[in-house]
Design an enzyme around this catalytic site. Sequence first.
Site, short mmCIF file in Angstrom:
data_model
loop_
_atom_site.label_atom_id
_atom_site.label_comp_id
_atom_site.label_asym_id
_atom_site.label_seq_id
_atom_site.Cartn_x
_atom_site.Cartn_y
_atom_site.Cartn_z
N ARG A 109 -10.45 0.50 15.64
CA ARG A 109 -10.22 1.19 14.29
C ARG A 109 -11.08 0.58 13.15
NH1 ARG A 109 -4.10 1.56 11.49
NH2 ARG A 109 -4.84 -0.41 10.79
N LYS A 140 0.73 -1.18 0.03
CA LYS A 140 0.08 0.02 0.05
C LYS A 140 0.89 1.29 0.00
CE LYS A 140 -0.23 0.01 5.13
NZ LYS A 140 -1.25 0.27 6.05
N TYR A 180 15.62 30.61 7.12
CA TYR A 180 14.49 31.41 8.01
C TYR A 180 14.48 31.49 9.24
CZ TYR A 180 12.19 31.43 3.29
OH TYR A 180 11.74 31.32 2.00
N CYS A 198 13.39 24.28 4.53
CA CYS A 198 12.71 25.22 3.64
C CYS A 198 11.85 24.15 2.73
CB CYS A 198 13.40 26.19 2.79
SG CYS A 198 14.33 27.09 3.81
N MET A 199 11.18 24.88 1.78
CA MET A 199 10.28 24.17 1.00
C MET A 199 11.26 23.10 0.00
SD MET A 199 7.32 25.22 -1.77
CE MET A 199 6.19 25.85 -0.60
N ASP A 200 12.14 23.81 -0.54
CA ASP A 200 13.04 23.10 -1.62
C ASP A 200 14.55 22.85 -1.18
OD1 ASP A 200 10.83 23.65 -3.63
OD2 ASP A 200 11.21 25.45 -3.26
N ARG A 225 1.08 -10.79 7.19
CA ARG A 225 0.94 -9.47 6.47
C ARG A 225 2.11 -8.47 6.91
NH1 ARG A 225 -4.22 -9.45 8.81
NH2 ARG A 225 -3.57 -7.22 9.57
#
Length: 392
Positions: A147, A49, A281, A328-330, A235
Amino acid sequence: MSEHPVSTTVAPAPPGLPACALVDLDAIRDNVAALNARAGDAEVMAVVKADAYGHGLVPSALAALRGGATWLGVAQLPEALALRAAGVQAPVLSWLHVPGQDFAPALEQGIDLGISTAWALDQVLAAATTTGRTARVHLKVDTGLGRNGAWDADLELLLANLAAAQAAGSVEVVGLFSHFAYADAPQHPTVKAQQERFEGILEQAARAGIRPQVRHLANSAATLTNPSAHYDLVRPGVSVYGLSPVPDLGAPEDFGLREAMRLVARLSSVKDAPAGQGVSYGHVYTTPQATKLGLVPMGYSDGVPRHATNVGPVQVGRQRYAVAGRVCMDQFVLDLGPDTTAQPGDEVVLFGVGAAGEPTAQDWAAAIDTINYEIVTRVGARVPRIHLGGEQ
């Protein structure tokens, strides 16, 4: 622990890519073979999965089958259909569904379906009528996880309806299964309690006329630590990819496993920085001395956790570093020290094979207080998967 030595050979990343995930399909094959050896008389369902835990659905599934898995497991039906579209003919179980889903393609493709609610059985029966095919189902029961799964009055009703549908030829009850809450803590009292509850439900099902072909309860942790829970089918999920589901009890190599994924990047730049320079940042890291800063072109959009700021373990050459400053993002930054010989283009290992001395997904998990499952599955789609070994 394992008697089989684990390979520590790793392949370098190809040049010219900002980052990539190198996936060793032979490692997946060998991990499944090791799990198969531990499973005894039980068959192995390799859980693929979530794009095979981030490793690539179809290549990983094929590698698992080469390792001796006889079943494949997925959470969602589109994953199962993708396996069939790729030509995979092994038994596949899909177990997490929503109302209104079209089950007809699953029946047409011979995909087994997990059933845990009355609505799901009703809609699977409707698909059986539409297609003229007998649905292969596995009853999912809740033995204490709280669950997905049927229990109490819902379970009693489902058993009665399944028995009637099976007598009518609309369904074939292939399996009955459940899931542990504390399998990674083998001595926890819930493990024994859930297993006893599972066996009680099997007896309840038999009284209702339901005698499944396969009973399955063991996930990766139980496959490795609890032979009494193996039943007919195990599993394993995360252990297929060489990660330990019980890091407190052993590293992958202790169980004859090796990590299949190496997440690597290339230094984009290396530049001088003075002492007292704030980095990234918010300047949450400040250089303690004159040093060199290395820029790594990966960030939280690629799956590098933002909360790995100042703690994420990274290796350049044979030297270990921590992320310096905010992720950071990148991109993120490394403080390489004043005496580094690192150059732009050098390989940066975020995580890889622990037995080869590399930082691991488990190291990242420990650094940010999560689990190794999350570290590998969160690697972003922008990061290409490069599959090595196997039949590639």
